[in-house]
Enzyme design. Structure first.
Site, PDB file in Angstrom:
ATOM      1  N   CYS A  72      -6.192 -20.624  25.977  1.00 39.18           N
ATOM      2  CA  CYS A  72      -4.906 -20.670  26.657  1.00 39.18           C
ATOM      3  C   CYS A  72      -4.297 -19.273  26.708  1.00 39.18           C
ATOM      4  O   CYS A  72      -4.678 -18.387  25.966  1.00 39.18           O
ATOM      5  CB  CYS A  72      -3.965 -21.626  25.933  1.00 39.18           C
ATOM      6  SG  CYS A  72      -4.631 -23.283  25.715  1.00 39.18           S
ATOM      7  N   ARG A 120      -7.727 -16.539  31.841  1.00 37.76           N
ATOM      8  CA  ARG A 120      -8.081 -17.151  30.555  1.00 37.76           C
ATOM      9  C   ARG A 120      -8.183 -18.672  30.658  1.00 37.76           C
ATOM     10  O   ARG A 120      -8.585 -19.328  29.698  1.00 37.76           O
ATOM     11  CB  ARG A 120      -7.045 -16.781  29.492  1.00 37.76           C
ATOM     12  CG  ARG A 120      -7.046 -15.323  29.105  1.00 37.76           C
ATOM     13  CD  ARG A 120      -5.968 -15.040  28.077  1.00 37.76           C
ATOM     14  NE  ARG A 120      -6.266 -15.649  26.794  1.00 37.76           N
ATOM     15  CZ  ARG A 120      -6.964 -15.084  25.822  1.00 37.76           C
ATOM     16  NH1 ARG A 120      -7.477 -13.878  25.999  1.00 37.76           N
ATOM     17  NH2 ARG A 120      -7.168 -15.702  24.686  1.00 37.76           N
ATOM     18  N   TRP A 169      -5.130 -24.773  28.823  1.00 42.96           N
ATOM     19  CA  TRP A 169      -6.488 -25.239  29.121  1.00 42.96           C
ATOM     20  C   TRP A 169      -6.709 -26.428  28.201  1.00 42.96           C
ATOM     21  O   TRP A 169      -6.818 -26.277  26.999  1.00 42.96           O
ATOM     22  CB  TRP A 169      -7.505 -24.136  28.864  1.00 42.96           C
ATOM     23  CG  TRP A 169      -8.862 -24.398  29.435  1.00 42.96           C
ATOM     24  CD1 TRP A 169      -9.329 -24.011  30.662  1.00 42.96           C
ATOM     25  CD2 TRP A 169      -9.957 -25.066  28.791  1.00 42.96           C
ATOM     26  NE1 TRP A 169     -10.623 -24.413  30.826  1.00 42.96           N
ATOM     27  CE2 TRP A 169     -11.034 -25.068  29.698  1.00 42.96           C
ATOM     28  CE3 TRP A 169     -10.123 -25.684  27.557  1.00 42.96           C
ATOM     29  CZ2 TRP A 169     -12.264 -25.645  29.393  1.00 42.96           C
ATOM     30  CZ3 TRP A 169     -11.336 -26.265  27.262  1.00 42.96           C
ATOM     31  CH2 TRP A 169     -12.389 -26.241  28.171  1.00 42.96           C
ATOM     32  N   ASN A 209      -1.876 -21.419  21.081  1.00 46.52           N
ATOM     33  CA  ASN A 209      -3.285 -21.285  21.452  1.00 46.52           C
ATOM     34  C   ASN A 209      -4.107 -21.562  20.207  1.00 46.52           C
ATOM     35  O   ASN A 209      -3.817 -21.025  19.145  1.00 46.52           O
ATOM     36  CB  ASN A 209      -3.577 -19.876  21.968  1.00 46.52           C
ATOM     37  CG  ASN A 209      -5.018 -19.698  22.402  1.00 46.52           C
ATOM     38  OD1 ASN A 209      -5.725 -20.669  22.674  1.00 46.52           O
ATOM     39  ND2 ASN A 209      -5.467 -18.455  22.470  1.00 46.52           N
ATOM     40  N   GLY A 210      -5.123 -22.424  20.324  1.00 48.43           N
ATOM     41  CA  GLY A 210      -5.963 -22.756  19.184  1.00 48.43           C
ATOM     42  C   GLY A 210      -6.082 -24.256  19.009  1.00 48.43           C
ATOM     43  O   GLY A 210      -5.800 -25.035  19.923  1.00 48.43           O
ATOM     44  N   GLU A 266     -29.447 -16.913  33.311  1.00 48.85           N
ATOM     45  CA  GLU A 266     -28.150 -16.379  33.737  1.00 48.85           C
ATOM     46  C   GLU A 266     -27.877 -16.727  35.204  1.00 48.85           C
ATOM     47  O   GLU A 266     -26.745 -17.050  35.576  1.00 48.85           O
ATOM     48  CB  GLU A 266     -28.114 -14.862  33.528  1.00 48.85           C
ATOM     49  CG  GLU A 266     -26.853 -14.168  34.012  1.00 48.85           C
ATOM     50  CD  GLU A 266     -25.576 -14.608  33.318  1.00 48.85           C
ATOM     51  OE1 GLU A 266     -24.493 -14.257  33.820  1.00 48.85           O
ATOM     52  OE2 GLU A 266     -25.653 -15.307  32.276  1.00 48.85           O
ATOM     53  N   LYS A 317     -24.633 -18.870  36.421  1.00 50.46           N
ATOM     54  CA  LYS A 317     -23.690 -18.366  37.412  1.00 50.46           C
ATOM     55  C   LYS A 317     -23.571 -19.350  38.574  1.00 50.46           C
ATOM     56  O   LYS A 317     -22.474 -19.604  39.082  1.00 50.46           O
ATOM     57  CB  LYS A 317     -24.168 -17.007  37.924  1.00 50.46           C
ATOM     58  CG  LYS A 317     -23.118 -15.986  38.175  1.00 50.46           C
ATOM     59  CD  LYS A 317     -22.196 -15.751  37.006  1.00 50.46           C
ATOM     60  CE  LYS A 317     -22.889 -15.485  35.706  1.00 50.46           C
ATOM     61  NZ  LYS A 317     -22.043 -15.574  34.526  1.00 50.46           N
ATOM     62  N   GLU A 351     -21.601 -22.510  37.476  1.00 53.38           N
ATOM     63  CA  GLU A 351     -20.195 -22.184  37.252  1.00 53.38           C
ATOM     64  C   GLU A 351     -19.418 -22.133  38.561  1.00 53.38           C
ATOM     65  O   GLU A 351     -18.280 -22.606  38.638  1.00 53.38           O
ATOM     66  CB  GLU A 351     -20.081 -20.812  36.557  1.00 53.38           C
ATOM     67  CG  GLU A 351     -20.429 -20.821  35.081  1.00 53.38           C
ATOM     68  CD  GLU A 351     -20.375 -19.438  34.469  1.00 53.38           C
ATOM     69  OE1 GLU A 351     -20.017 -19.321  33.293  1.00 53.38           O
ATOM     70  OE2 GLU A 351     -20.685 -18.445  35.175  1.00 53.38           O
ATOM     71  N   HIS A 382     -44.858 -29.118  33.436  1.00 56.59           N
ATOM     72  CA  HIS A 382     -44.605 -29.957  32.271  1.00 56.59           C
ATOM     73  C   HIS A 382     -43.321 -30.776  32.417  1.00 56.59           C
ATOM     74  O   HIS A 382     -42.714 -31.136  31.416  1.00 56.59           O
ATOM     75  CB  HIS A 382     -44.552 -29.104  31.005  1.00 56.59           C
ATOM     76  CG  HIS A 382     -45.828 -28.386  30.714  1.00 56.59           C
ATOM     77  ND1 HIS A 382     -46.969 -29.043  30.314  1.00 56.59           N
ATOM     78  CD2 HIS A 382     -46.155 -27.065  30.802  1.00 56.59           C
ATOM     79  CE1 HIS A 382     -47.943 -28.153  30.143  1.00 56.59           C
ATOM     80  NE2 HIS A 382     -47.475 -26.950  30.431  1.00 56.59           N
ATOM     81  N   LYS A 408     -11.880 -18.049  30.563  1.00 60.63           N
ATOM     82  CA  LYS A 408     -12.552 -16.774  30.327  1.00 60.63           C
ATOM     83  C   LYS A 408     -12.835 -16.553  28.844  1.00 60.63           C
ATOM     84  O   LYS A 408     -13.933 -16.177  28.476  1.00 60.63           O
ATOM     85  CB  LYS A 408     -11.671 -15.640  30.870  1.00 60.63           C
ATOM     86  CG  LYS A 408     -12.323 -14.275  30.817  1.00 60.63           C
ATOM     87  CD  LYS A 408     -13.452 -14.177  31.815  1.00 60.63           C
ATOM     88  CE  LYS A 408     -14.085 -12.811  31.843  1.00 60.63           C
ATOM     89  NZ  LYS A 408     -15.294 -12.800  32.669  1.00 60.63           N
TER      90      LYS A 408
END
Length: 628
Positions: A2, A29, A82, A108-109, A498, A502, A505, A521, A623
């Site tokens: 947050c 964030r 968030w 935040n937390g 990666e 991306k 996301e 496989h 973020k």
């Protein structure tokens, strides 16, 4: 995760405008709701919204509800939420109040014991209006003030009952010139100027007002006073509360223009095209070409330890973990060191078999605040390991906790889906790998060659990025796909991971990622004419065996996009590809990942753009992940 903002000014001003602008600066964030609270005429006034404050925070409505064209105040707090406890809603949005509406809190937390605290408070007559863990805090403070404690004492007593992580900013209607701040596990900085204090979970939100700041450590509380522009910082867990004197720091490596998109459509697009410059910055001053050495000043005191290690743990989350896998491939390619690359959220709970005597722990994090990575680091310190960090943010928690480390110099990254931070982490790992290789048998001439190739990468990146219109065209060609998988072998495999990350996301489509040899496989089952396989296959030692997989994909009617170099593009097997992205040929094959990732970033970007998605702020993502 947050975003917290708190502003305390010496004189009355339209603080709500400043609070909302700061929340906009913190949107990267993460957010699903937002809110602000100010002290005005001896009462708390609150405005909240669902969604981004840049789009939905209505200050005109706020002023109309209060009945004033200008709302003048000296103190206020704000928050981008968030969601972790309770769905996104106005009632769950911060700030949260006590029963009397006298105290407002942003947080935040994660408060781990909030359920038991909440039940006890309910028995004492408190009414709750949200599903959040945060709301227990103002009620605890209220309850302690009912017992006759001062506001400061009530905050300290309440904080002593909280278990978990928290960054807190607290205001009270009867204290219009005071702002309280606490930290335990979640980042909090305090910007300082002659006219104001600015409390924020990121220095990005401070830079608009001042470049001077202090960082709170875990277990510390600050009482900020606008009457004489003073700050009193102390350990709230210690009875004496002796004042702590902290040296002011200066925000470096971030400019206010970094918070602007400039001429680009999005921050992510800007940051993709900044990669040649950030790569050059990451390398600058860190090589000795004459002797083929990496010059890493942050590790100088651990030179002998690194010379004698047999094992290395590399730990990170998301993009940082993918960079760690690349580091593993590179270090094991260049040295005899055993490397274990692990996801931080799993690492914490697994048995680890390396001995601290001949091993080192390396954590990677863009923000330097990633909760799972930070907790893994703390655990390894407790076990006696030498701990190193690769982070982007100076003064961050991981930078502070690590014995030594390297800053990546990527600059501010606003786009939630990481681009330049990943390449900066990768470049840093190449430098770190070189430093290990040179003390574990690599010759001087090989070191010189390695550095020269590495220093050529920024110019090669520019050439790859010049091809962006062709990659945009290719994204359009495959617009109708229903499934996608990213494939590579050896050192290219982490780039496939990666690339998949991306893509998912930004597009919200599921994307698989596998070693190329794993096709037969299981993953072969999903291949049909509506699936796309993105294969990373430059002309190196694995090219011939990788070419067999191309034939297998086409035999199942799969669509195929290949990323290869100029030599690989000449191979007859490339006739089977639906599309090819050609990158320059490199002399040293281990360098390919540094340029392979760029077309994958662009492909995901342009595909998501076609879908109309919010590229800078993908849904459900934040973020900086500062909760577990």
């Amino acid at each position: 995760m947050c975003g917290i903002i708190g502003i305390l000014k010496k004189e009355n001003s339209e603080l709500s405008d400043n609070l909302v602008q700061s929340l906009i600066d913190l949107e990267y964030r993460g957010y699903d709701s937002a809110g602000i609270a100010i002290v005005h005429n001896s009462s708390i006034k609150i405005e909240k919204c669902l969604g981004a404050p840049s789009q939905y925070m209505d200050l005109d409505r706020f002023k109309k509800n209060i009945g004033e064209e200008k709302i003048l105040t000296t103190v206020g707090i704000g928050h981008n939420r968030w969601a972790t406890h309770g769905k996104p809603s106005i009632s769950n949005a911060h700030p949260h109040l006590d029963c009397g509406g006298d105290i407002a809190v942003v947080h935040n937390g994660t408060i781990l014991n909030y359920e038991s605290l909440k039940e006890n408070l309910k028995k004492q007559g408190h009414n709750f209006k949200s599903d959040t863990d945060t709301e227990v805090v103002p009620h605890l403070i209220e309850e302690n003030m009912k017992k006759g404690l001062s506001l400061e004492d009530a905050i300290v007593e309440s904080a002593s009952l909280l278990e978990g992580s928290f960054g807190l900013a607290i205001i009270h209607k009867d204290y219009p010139k005071t702002l309280f701040v606490l930290k335990n596990g979640s980042p909090i900085s305090i910007g300082i100027s002659n006219e104001m204090f600015v409390v924020a979970s990121s220095t990005n939100a401070i830079l608009r007002y001042t470049d001077r700041y202090l960082v709170l450590e875990d277990g510390e509380m600050a009482k900020l006073d606008a009457e004489n522009m003073s700050h009193n910082i102390f350990k709230y867990k210690q009875p004496a509360r002796s004042r702590l004197y902290k040296a002011e720091q200066v925000i470096e490596g971030i400019l206010l223009e970094d918070l602007s998109k400039g001429d680009f459509d999005t921050f992510m697009q800007k940051e993709i095209f900044e990669q040649p410059a950030t790569t050059r910055s990451t390398i600058l001053g860190r090589t000795n070409t004459e002797e083929g050495l990496a010059v890493l000043g942050g590790l100088i005191d651990y030179k002998e330890k690194l010379r004698n290690i047999d094992n290395l743990y590399i730990v990170g989350c998301g993009t940082a973990y993918n960079a760690g896998m690349l580091g593993k491939e590179l270090i094991e390619n260049l040295t005899p060191i055993n490397v274990s690359a692990q996801i931080a959220s799993e690492f914490r709970y697994r048995k680890q078999n390396f001995s601290p005597d001949n091993s080192v722990f390396l954590s990677i994090s863009q923000s330097g605040e990633t909760a799972d990575t930070l907790e893994s680091l703390k655990e390894m310190k407790r076990k006696g390991f030498t701990t190193l960090g690769i982070v982007n943010v100076v003064g961050s928690a991981i930078a502070h906790e690590s014995d030594a480390g390297i800053y990546t110099r990527a600059g501010t990254e606003i786009g939630v889906a990481s681009t330049k931070a990943f390449t900066a982490q990768a470049i840093t790992l190449y430098l770190f790998s070189l430093s290990l290789a040179r003390v574990h048998g690599m010759s001087e001439s090989s070191g010189i060659s390695f550095i020269k190739e590495l220093e050529s990468i920024p110019d090669i990146m520019k050439k790859v990025l010049e091809n962006h219109q062709e990659i945009e065209r290719i994204a359009e060609v495959f617009r109708d796909i229903e499934k996608i998988q990213f494939l590579g072998r050896g050192i290219h495999m982490p780039i496939a991971y990666e690339g998949a990350l991306k893509f998912k996301e930004l597009t919200y489509m599921e994307a698989g990622s596998y070693p190329l040899g794993e096709l037969k496989h299981g993953p072969m089952a999903v291949i049909d004419d509506m699936s796309l396989s993105v294969v990373i296959l430059p002309k190196d030692d694995l090219f011939s065996i990788g070419s067999i997989s191309i034939e297998q994909i086409k035999s199942k009617s799969g669509r195929l996009l290949v990323i290869t170099d100029e030599e690989g593009a000449k191979s007859p097997v490339m006739r089977l590809a639906d599309e090819i992205i050609v990158i320059p040929k490199l002399n040293n094959p281990v360098m390919y990942p540094l340029i392979e990732v760029l077309p994958l970033q662009l492909f995901a970007y342009y595909f998501a753009k076609q879908l109309g998605n919010n590229i800078d702020k993908p849904r459900n993502l934040a973020k900086s992940v500062t909760v577990q």
